[in-house]
Design a protein around this motif. Sequence first.
Motif: not given
Length: 242
Positions: A1-12
């Motif tokens: 399973m792919t570990r997916l992390t979401t962040c607020a924006d490109a800098e994050a």
Amino acid sequence: MTRLTTCADAEAVAVRAAADIARHLQRVRTERGTVHLALSGGTTPKRAYELLADEPIDWSRVELWFADERCVGPEDEESNYRLASDTLLRGAPIPAEQIHRMQGELGPEEGARRYALELSQHATASAEELPVLDLIVLGIGPDGHVASLFPGAATLDAGEHAVCLGVSDSPKPPPERITLSLAVLRAAGRCVLLATGAGKSDAVNAMLAEPSRHVPASLLRRERLTAIVDDAASPNSIRGGR
């Protein structure tokens, strides 16, 4: 399973990626000594490389490789090596003999042949084995390509023993490139894939769907893949639930 992390924006995304890459490099360094790291080009990884140079990493034991390269000279603005030189290598004290650039100026076939030989000499236990990189940093194109492996391309069928391939008909200019094979990407200890912007959302969705030759990113080893994306590039199911 792919570990997916979401962040607020490109800098994050860049901040998270730099820290994540640094932790993995230090872990492998502690376990085995030498670390093999491969970089990709593109606008998304650029900021992460700048931040990575400031991480407390023992660069003296890092062997630096590239996932792909355009067939241009190392000083050309389109060179992935130049991108690394202007970002990571400007601040990270990696010994020159441990920086392995793809010689794009030799052309796709000769450049690929030489890189395959160099990689096999440094990153395999024996001549018969496929080189194993500890970490490969990847971007993803709007069409789902990774490195210079494009949708439906013959390079996707190069086989389990292919190491490095010449590309003469890239749909994205310049047409001539050098790329690691899909087999080498799949053999890596870990891949970290970065995506930012709404233009990458469809590609991220397709990457997480069923494996398909029309979406090369979907063919990566998912149990070894970490995707770090911003809110704009995040899968529809996640954005829709917010």
